[in-house]
Motif scaffolding. Structure first.
Motif, PDB file in Angstrom:
ATOM      1  N   TRP A  96      39.791  22.844  79.321  1.00  0.00           N
ATOM      2  CA  TRP A  96      40.041  22.599  77.925  1.00  0.00           C
ATOM      3  C   TRP A  96      39.878  24.064  77.339  1.00  0.00           C
ATOM      4  O   TRP A  96      39.129  24.971  77.777  1.00  0.00           O
ATOM      5  CB  TRP A  96      38.487  21.937  77.378  1.00  0.00           C
ATOM      6  CG  TRP A  96      38.514  20.487  77.853  1.00  0.00           C
ATOM      7  CD1 TRP A  96      38.262  20.032  79.065  1.00  0.00           C
ATOM      8  CD2 TRP A  96      38.988  19.443  77.062  1.00  0.00           C
ATOM      9  NE1 TRP A  96      38.136  18.683  79.156  1.00  0.00           N
ATOM     10  CE2 TRP A  96      38.868  18.168  77.663  1.00  0.00           C
ATOM     11  CE3 TRP A  96      39.368  19.202  75.719  1.00  0.00           C
ATOM     12  CZ2 TRP A  96      38.981  16.779  77.347  1.00  0.00           C
ATOM     13  CZ3 TRP A  96      39.601  17.895  75.310  1.00  0.00           C
ATOM     14  CH2 TRP A  96      39.603  16.829  75.943  1.00  0.00           C
ATOM     15  N   SER A 102      38.419  23.369  67.404  1.00  0.00           N
ATOM     16  CA  SER A 102      38.738  22.080  68.330  1.00  0.00           C
ATOM     17  C   SER A 102      38.924  22.579  69.625  1.00  0.00           C
ATOM     18  O   SER A 102      39.131  23.652  70.080  1.00  0.00           O
ATOM     19  CB  SER A 102      39.890  21.449  67.796  1.00  0.00           C
ATOM     20  OG  SER A 102      39.925  21.040  66.377  1.00  0.00           O
ATOM     21  N   TYR A 104      41.011  21.644  73.140  1.00  0.00           N
ATOM     22  CA  TYR A 104      42.472  21.016  73.614  1.00  0.00           C
ATOM     23  C   TYR A 104      42.631  20.937  75.216  1.00  0.00           C
ATOM     24  O   TYR A 104      42.112  21.842  75.986  1.00  0.00           O
ATOM     25  CB  TYR A 104      43.617  21.680  73.021  1.00  0.00           C
ATOM     26  CG  TYR A 104      43.506  22.157  71.625  1.00  0.00           C
ATOM     27  CD1 TYR A 104      44.230  21.081  70.892  1.00  0.00           C
ATOM     28  CD2 TYR A 104      43.025  23.085  71.005  1.00  0.00           C
ATOM     29  CE1 TYR A 104      44.246  21.102  69.306  1.00  0.00           C
ATOM     30  CE2 TYR A 104      42.727  23.123  69.519  1.00  0.00           C
ATOM     31  CZ  TYR A 104      43.494  22.166  68.845  1.00  0.00           C
ATOM     32  OH  TYR A 104      43.549  22.379  67.745  1.00  0.00           O
ATOM     33  N   TYR A 105      42.924  19.980  75.668  1.00  0.00           N
ATOM     34  CA  TYR A 105      43.253  19.671  77.173  1.00  0.00           C
ATOM     35  C   TYR A 105      44.838  19.506  77.086  1.00  0.00           C
ATOM     36  O   TYR A 105      45.432  18.581  76.632  1.00  0.00           O
ATOM     37  CB  TYR A 105      42.413  18.624  77.747  1.00  0.00           C
ATOM     38  CG  TYR A 105      42.932  18.350  78.963  1.00  0.00           C
ATOM     39  CD1 TYR A 105      42.343  19.171  80.103  1.00  0.00           C
ATOM     40  CD2 TYR A 105      43.678  17.292  79.365  1.00  0.00           C
ATOM     41  CE1 TYR A 105      42.636  18.692  81.506  1.00  0.00           C
ATOM     42  CE2 TYR A 105      44.300  17.123  80.734  1.00  0.00           C
ATOM     43  CZ  TYR A 105      43.755  17.755  81.689  1.00  0.00           C
ATOM     44  OH  TYR A 105      44.037  17.434  82.942  1.00  0.00           O
ATOM     45  N   CYS A 120      42.673  10.371  77.100  1.00  0.00           N
ATOM     46  CA  CYS A 120      42.105  11.087  76.249  1.00  0.00           C
ATOM     47  C   CYS A 120      40.640  10.261  75.681  1.00  0.00           C
ATOM     48  O   CYS A 120      39.620  10.996  75.760  1.00  0.00           O
ATOM     49  CB  CYS A 120      42.973  11.313  74.886  1.00  0.00           C
ATOM     50  SG  CYS A 120      44.353  12.612  75.459  1.00  0.00           S
ATOM     51  N   SER A 125      37.944  11.897  73.276  1.00  0.00           N
ATOM     52  CA  SER A 125      38.846  12.762  72.415  1.00  0.00           C
ATOM     53  C   SER A 125      40.139  11.893  72.153  1.00  0.00           C
ATOM     54  O   SER A 125      40.073  10.540  72.632  1.00  0.00           O
ATOM     55  CB  SER A 125      39.483  14.107  73.230  1.00  0.00           C
ATOM     56  OG  SER A 125      39.978  13.478  74.427  1.00  0.00           O
ATOM     57  N   ALA A 128      46.335  14.929  70.408  1.00  0.00           N
ATOM     58  CA  ALA A 128      45.994  15.783  69.505  1.00  0.00           C
ATOM     59  C   ALA A 128      46.961  15.503  68.202  1.00  0.00           C
ATOM     60  O   ALA A 128      47.876  14.923  67.967  1.00  0.00           O
ATOM     61  CB  ALA A 128      46.801  17.232  69.858  1.00  0.00           C
ATOM     62  N   GLU A 135      47.856  25.472  63.703  1.00  0.00           N
ATOM     63  CA  GLU A 135      47.678  24.628  64.958  1.00  0.00           C
ATOM     64  C   GLU A 135      48.972  24.129  65.670  1.00  0.00           C
ATOM     65  O   GLU A 135      49.307  24.150  66.755  1.00  0.00           O
ATOM     66  CB  GLU A 135      46.930  23.323  64.385  1.00  0.00           C
ATOM     67  CG  GLU A 135      46.519  22.457  65.512  1.00  0.00           C
ATOM     68  CD  GLU A 135      45.352  21.532  64.879  1.00  0.00           C
ATOM     69  OE1 GLU A 135      44.748  20.690  65.763  1.00  0.00           O
ATOM     70  OE2 GLU A 135      45.520  21.043  63.810  1.00  0.00           O
ATOM     71  N   LEU A 139      49.860  25.150  69.482  1.00  0.00           N
ATOM     72  CA  LEU A 139      50.192  24.219  70.416  1.00  0.00           C
ATOM     73  C   LEU A 139      51.667  24.454  71.059  1.00  0.00           C
ATOM     74  O   LEU A 139      51.766  24.393  72.431  1.00  0.00           O
ATOM     75  CB  LEU A 139      50.097  22.725  69.969  1.00  0.00           C
ATOM     76  CG  LEU A 139      48.703  22.240  69.928  1.00  0.00           C
ATOM     77  CD1 LEU A 139      48.678  20.983  69.366  1.00  0.00           C
ATOM     78  CD2 LEU A 139      47.804  22.285  71.247  1.00  0.00           C
ATOM     79  N   VAL A 215      48.689  16.020  75.408  1.00  0.00           N
ATOM     80  CA  VAL A 215      47.404  17.273  75.023  1.00  0.00           C
ATOM     81  C   VAL A 215      46.392  16.144  74.219  1.00  0.00           C
ATOM     82  O   VAL A 215      46.651  15.605  73.265  1.00  0.00           O
ATOM     83  CB  VAL A 215      48.144  18.206  74.109  1.00  0.00           C
ATOM     84  CG1 VAL A 215      49.045  17.805  73.018  1.00  0.00           C
ATOM     85  CG2 VAL A 215      46.959  19.207  73.564  1.00  0.00           C
ATOM     86  N   CYS A 216      45.481  16.524  74.877  1.00  0.00           N
ATOM     87  CA  CYS A 216      44.090  15.819  74.071  1.00  0.00           C
ATOM     88  C   CYS A 216      43.317  17.063  73.073  1.00  0.00           C
ATOM     89  O   CYS A 216      43.537  17.945  73.346  1.00  0.00           O
ATOM     90  CB  CYS A 216      43.138  15.243  74.954  1.00  0.00           C
ATOM     91  SG  CYS A 216      43.690  14.235  76.274  1.00  0.00           S
ATOM     92  N   LYS A 217      42.803  16.415  71.999  1.00  0.00           N
ATOM     93  CA  LYS A 217      41.982  17.068  71.049  1.00  0.00           C
ATOM     94  C   LYS A 217      40.819  16.748  70.750  1.00  0.00           C
ATOM     95  O   LYS A 217      40.665  15.485  70.660  1.00  0.00           O
ATOM     96  CB  LYS A 217      42.882  17.304  69.862  1.00  0.00           C
ATOM     97  CG  LYS A 217      42.294  18.141  68.721  1.00  0.00           C
ATOM     98  CD  LYS A 217      43.275  18.055  67.492  1.00  0.00           C
ATOM     99  CE  LYS A 217      42.377  18.815  66.079  1.00  0.00           C
ATOM    100  NZ  LYS A 217      43.129  18.619  65.131  1.00  0.00           N
TER     101      LYS A 217
END
Length: 225
Positions: A96, A102, A104-105, A120, A125, A128, A135, A139, A215-217
């Motif tokens: 992460w 935040s 992010y993954y 996610c 999460s 994203a 942001e 990203l 992408v996770c957030k």
């Protein structure tokens, strides 16, 4: 007259011995039963092992992120923490990244949009949401391939919403996107991916069943001192 000698006691009859063939089949039957029970026991254990998708590191990583979030909410250390994470893109444990407020993954594999969102969700999460120029630029700079984000109009055509419930603010659609189907029943492009090679405006509406990275957030509310 001489007394008669007592008669010798009769020998007890020995139980009949089973024929050799029957004894052999009894052994084979017992051995086979044990093998079958052992096989099914191992099969059940193996199925449980391969279907258990829970990563043993998931709980420690979750606790770590919670502890970091608690620390970042402390006004005494908030600025120091932000300075530590601001430059150099340091990695937190478990893959992460921290940026702004935040975590992010960014995945290395590919999934459909719905499978990516499910991934996610199991990590506390969502796919994203992108709520600012900073942001969006961050990203885009981290990505090299088309990547799912959490914007969708699956519930209502043309009404794009973030899966984490964030209010839709700035949008960064590439030229010609989003597009809409004019045919009833046609497969619609209800999900959104970032195509980093397209530059600053690089959101594409896409078919949700396609395979992309994602992408996770995880949002962290940091109290201002």
């Amino acid at each position: 007259m001489a007394p008669k000698k007592p008669a010798a006691p009769e020998k007890p009859e020995e139980p009949p011995k089973p024929p050799p063939g029957k004894l052999k089949w009894t052994f084979y039957s017992t051995f086979g039963t044990i093998c079958v029970i052992s096989f099914f026991t191992m099969l059940v254990l193996y199925i449980r092992l391969i279907t258990d998708s829970e990563n043993p590191l998931l709980l420690p990583m979750k606790k770590l992120r919670i502890n970091m979030a608690d620390g970042l909410r402390n006004p005494k250390i908030v600025h120091t923490s932000q300075d530590l994470f601001k430059k150099g893109k340091p990695k937190t444990a478990g893959g992460w990244d921290f940026f702004g407020k935040s975590f992010y993954y960014i995945s290395n594999e590919e999934k459909t949009w719905h499978d990516a969102e499910s991934f996610c969700l199991t990590r506390d999460s969502h796919l994203a949401s992108i709520l600012s120029d900073e942001e969006q630029n961050y990203l885009t700079s981290q990505l090299s391939d088309p990547t799912w984000i959490g914007l969708t109009d699956e519930n209502e055509e043309g009404n794009w919403k973030w899966t984490d419930g964030s209010r839709t603010k700035a949008q960064y659609w590439s030229l010609g996107n989003p597009s809409y189907s004019e045919h009833d029943g046609a497969l619609e492009k209800d999900c959104t991916s970032i195509v980093p090679s397209s530059g600053g405006y690089n959101w594409n509406d896409d078919y949700c069943h396609k395979l992309h990275k994602w992408v996770c957030k995880e949002n962290i509310d940091i109290e201002e001192p």
